[in-house]
Design a protein around this motif. Structure first.
Motif, PDB file in Angstrom:
ATOM      1  N   UNK A  14       0.868  -1.243  -0.048  1.00  0.00           N
ATOM      2  CA  UNK A  14      -0.094   0.025  -0.010  1.00  0.00           C
ATOM      3  C   UNK A  14       1.003   1.373  -0.044  1.00  0.00           C
ATOM      4  N   UNK A  15       2.051   1.189   0.685  1.00  0.00           N
ATOM      5  CA  UNK A  15       2.890   2.478   0.682  1.00  0.00           C
ATOM      6  C   UNK A  15       3.611   2.631  -0.867  1.00  0.00           C
ATOM      7  N   UNK A  16       3.791   1.518  -1.416  1.00  0.00           N
ATOM      8  CA  UNK A  16       4.192   1.705  -2.801  1.00  0.00           C
ATOM      9  C   UNK A  16       3.213   2.216  -3.603  1.00  0.00           C
ATOM     10  N   UNK A  17       1.937   1.795  -3.445  1.00  0.00           N
ATOM     11  CA  UNK A  17       0.877   2.475  -4.240  1.00  0.00           C
ATOM     12  C   UNK A  17       0.599   3.846  -3.918  1.00  0.00           C
ATOM     13  N   UNK A  18       0.526   4.329  -2.649  1.00  0.00           N
ATOM     14  CA  UNK A  18       0.501   5.519  -2.156  1.00  0.00           C
ATOM     15  C   UNK A  18       1.566   6.370  -2.994  1.00  0.00           C
ATOM     16  N   UNK A  19       2.778   6.069  -2.900  1.00  0.00           N
ATOM     17  CA  UNK A  19       3.840   6.876  -3.639  1.00  0.00           C
ATOM     18  C   UNK A  19       3.601   7.003  -5.103  1.00  0.00           C
ATOM     19  N   UNK A  20       3.054   5.965  -5.633  1.00  0.00           N
ATOM     20  CA  UNK A  20       2.957   5.944  -7.262  1.00  0.00           C
ATOM     21  C   UNK A  20       1.525   6.902  -7.354  1.00  0.00           C
ATOM     22  N   UNK A  21       0.793   6.879  -6.709  1.00  0.00           N
ATOM     23  CA  UNK A  21      -0.483   7.898  -6.851  1.00  0.00           C
ATOM     24  C   UNK A  21       0.025   9.291  -6.673  1.00  0.00           C
ATOM     25  N   UNK A  22       0.916   9.443  -5.646  1.00  0.00           N
ATOM     26  CA  UNK A  22       1.256  10.737  -5.382  1.00  0.00           C
ATOM     27  C   UNK A  22       1.808  11.603  -6.406  1.00  0.00           C
ATOM     28  N   UNK A  23       2.900  10.535  -7.002  1.00  0.00           N
ATOM     29  CA  UNK A  23       3.485  11.091  -8.253  1.00  0.00           C
ATOM     30  C   UNK A  23       2.597  11.424  -9.308  1.00  0.00           C
ATOM     31  N   UNK A  24       1.745  10.851  -9.688  1.00  0.00           N
ATOM     32  CA  UNK A  24       0.583  10.815 -10.497  1.00  0.00           C
ATOM     33  C   UNK A  24      -0.256  12.237 -10.317  1.00  0.00           C
ATOM     34  N   UNK A  25      -0.444  12.366  -8.980  1.00  0.00           N
ATOM     35  CA  UNK A  25      -1.374  13.450  -8.861  1.00  0.00           C
ATOM     36  C   UNK A  25      -0.501  14.770  -8.878  1.00  0.00           C
ATOM     37  N   UNK A  26       0.639  14.597  -8.419  1.00  0.00           N
ATOM     38  CA  UNK A  26       1.705  15.816  -8.593  1.00  0.00           C
ATOM     39  C   UNK A  26       1.854  16.315 -10.258  1.00  0.00           C
ATOM     40  N   UNK A  27       2.070  15.370 -10.956  1.00  0.00           N
ATOM     41  CA  UNK A  27       1.986  15.376 -12.516  1.00  0.00           C
ATOM     42  C   UNK A  27       0.736  16.049 -13.046  1.00  0.00           C
ATOM     43  N   UNK A  28      -0.388  15.545 -12.575  1.00  0.00           N
ATOM     44  CA  UNK A  28      -1.646  16.198 -13.114  1.00  0.00           C
ATOM     45  C   UNK A  28      -1.661  17.471 -12.416  1.00  0.00           C
ATOM     46  N   UNK A  29      -1.377  17.884 -11.337  1.00  0.00           N
ATOM     47  CA  UNK A  29      -1.600  19.026 -10.742  1.00  0.00           C
ATOM     48  C   UNK A  29      -0.603  20.179 -11.417  1.00  0.00           C
ATOM     49  N   UNK A  30       0.794  19.601 -11.848  1.00  0.00           N
ATOM     50  CA  UNK A  30       1.654  20.546 -12.555  1.00  0.00           C
ATOM     51  C   UNK A  30       1.104  21.123 -13.792  1.00  0.00           C
ATOM     52  N   UNK A  31       0.334  20.241 -14.560  1.00  0.00           N
ATOM     53  CA  UNK A  31       0.077  20.378 -15.948  1.00  0.00           C
ATOM     54  C   UNK A  31      -1.450  21.370 -15.884  1.00  0.00           C
ATOM     55  N   UNK A  32      -2.197  21.117 -14.591  1.00  0.00           N
ATOM     56  CA  UNK A  32      -3.487  21.812 -14.628  1.00  0.00           C
ATOM     57  C   UNK A  32      -3.264  23.359 -14.826  1.00  0.00           C
TER      58      UNK A  32
END
Length: 56
Positions: A14-32
């Protein structure tokens, strides 16, 4: 004992999944192209939910 091992493995997964999702969210927020809703203490993008504190 095996329950403890299973729980540790699940936490690790779950920690690995969390890190993956946090990176995806950061990328999405960067492009927004942000559309901020402002309050007294913070502003939050209505599209990507990025929040910035206005309290200094």
């Amino acid at each position: 004992m095996s329950e403890s091992i299973r729980l540790r493995e699940e936490i690790s997964r779950l920690q690995s999944e969390l890190e993956k999702h946090q990176k995806l969210l950061h990328q999405l927020q960067k492009k927004c192209v942000h559309d901020f809703q402002v309050t007294v203490l913070a502003r939050t993008c209505t599209k990507c939910l990025r929040t910035e504190s206005l309290y200094y």
